[in-house]
Motif scaffolding. Structure first.
Motif, mmCIF file in Angstrom:
data_model
loop_
_atom_site.group_PDB
_atom_site.id
_atom_site.type_symbol
_atom_site.label_atom_id
_atom_site.label_comp_id
_atom_site.label_asym_id
_atom_site.label_seq_id
_atom_site.Cartn_x
_atom_site.Cartn_y
_atom_site.Cartn_z
ATOM 1 N N LYS A 21 1.238 -1.626 13.357
ATOM 2 C CA LYS A 21 0.687 -0.561 12.511
ATOM 3 C C LYS A 21 0.696 -0.938 11.035
ATOM 4 C CE LYS A 21 1.729 2.915 15.905
ATOM 5 N NZ LYS A 21 2.631 3.958 16.348
ATOM 6 N N LEU A 24 -2.006 -3.717 10.532
ATOM 7 C CA LEU A 24 -3.381 -3.200 10.527
ATOM 8 C C LEU A 24 -3.755 -2.614 9.165
ATOM 9 C CD1 LEU A 24 -3.905 -1.461 13.986
ATOM 10 C CD2 LEU A 24 -5.252 -3.324 13.009
ATOM 11 N N TYR A 25 -2.845 -1.861 8.582
ATOM 12 C CA TYR A 25 -3.139 -1.273 7.277
ATOM 13 C C TYR A 25 -3.255 -2.356 6.201
ATOM 14 C CZ TYR A 25 -2.778 1.359 2.966
ATOM 15 O OH TYR A 25 -3.022 1.874 1.721
ATOM 16 N N ASN A 28 -6.558 -4.153 6.544
ATOM 17 C CA ASN A 28 -7.762 -3.336 6.566
ATOM 18 C C ASN A 28 -8.630 -3.557 5.329
ATOM 19 O OD1 ASN A 28 -9.534 -1.202 7.443
ATOM 20 N ND2 ASN A 28 -8.630 0.029 5.808
ATOM 21 N N GLN A 33 -11.510 3.577 7.193
ATOM 22 C CA GLN A 33 -10.321 3.567 8.065
ATOM 23 C C GLN A 33 -9.010 3.689 7.287
ATOM 24 O OE1 GLN A 33 -10.210 3.337 11.564
ATOM 25 N NE2 GLN A 33 -12.347 3.881 11.247
ATOM 26 N N LEU A 37 -5.246 4.575 8.858
ATOM 27 C CA LEU A 37 -4.328 3.446 8.976
ATOM 28 C C LEU A 37 -3.122 3.597 8.064
ATOM 29 C CD1 LEU A 37 -6.875 0.513 9.296
ATOM 30 C CD2 LEU A 37 -5.528 1.593 11.118
ATOM 31 N N CYS A 41 0.721 3.529 9.240
ATOM 32 C CA CYS A 41 1.626 2.615 8.560
ATOM 33 C C CYS A 41 2.848 3.365 8.037
ATOM 34 C CB CYS A 41 0.896 1.914 7.419
ATOM 35 S SG CYS A 41 1.914 0.836 6.400
#
Length: 136
Positions: A21, A24-25, A28, A33, A37, A41
């Motif tokens: 998590k 991903l942030y 990004n 998103q 995200l 996070c």
């Protein structure tokens, strides 16, 4: 035996629920998103912060659980600020106090990567992934 089981459980939760998590942030690049995200996070970082027994993850002693997490937090603090303009030190003071305490340990100091290297490696990774996505 219970102590070792707690270490394994913490490391497993970290690897499966927290790392993806936050990563991903950080990675990004799609503004649409970002809010979603960021929420994921922050939930992950809150879970991590709540796992600190004090002063370390399992209490008074630095353990393999702390050693497992500290390199990620080292990179994340830099990457969140540099890549997303997010200062985790404001929102997660207990996590950052833990990290700062870990940084007083000679073994952690020896393994610390300079911020400029963290940023450079992250950017190189992002460029590599972009090129890879463009390939058929």
């Amino acid at each position: 035996l219970q102590y070792r089981a707690n270490i394994r459980l913490l490391n497993d939760q970290f690897d499966k629920d927290i790392v993806p998590k936050v990563r991903l942030y950080i990675m990004n690049e799609d503004p649409s998103q970002n809010d979603k995200l960021l929420q994921e996070c922050e939930k992950a970082l809150q879970l991590l912060q709540d796992s600190i027994a004090s002063p370390y993850f399992l209490g008074d002693d630095f353990t393999i659980a702390d050693a497992h997490v500290v390199p990620f937090v080292m990179r994340w603090l830099v990457q969140l600020e540099e890549m997303q303009g997010y200062d985790a030190r404001i929102r997660f003071p207990k996590l950052c106090q833990w990290y700062d305490l870990c940084q007083t340990r000679p073994s952690v100091q020896k393994a610390t990567i300079p911020n400029d290297v963290i940023i450079r490696v992250h950017r190189e990774k992002m460029e590599f992934l972009k090129k890879k996505q463009k390939q058929p």
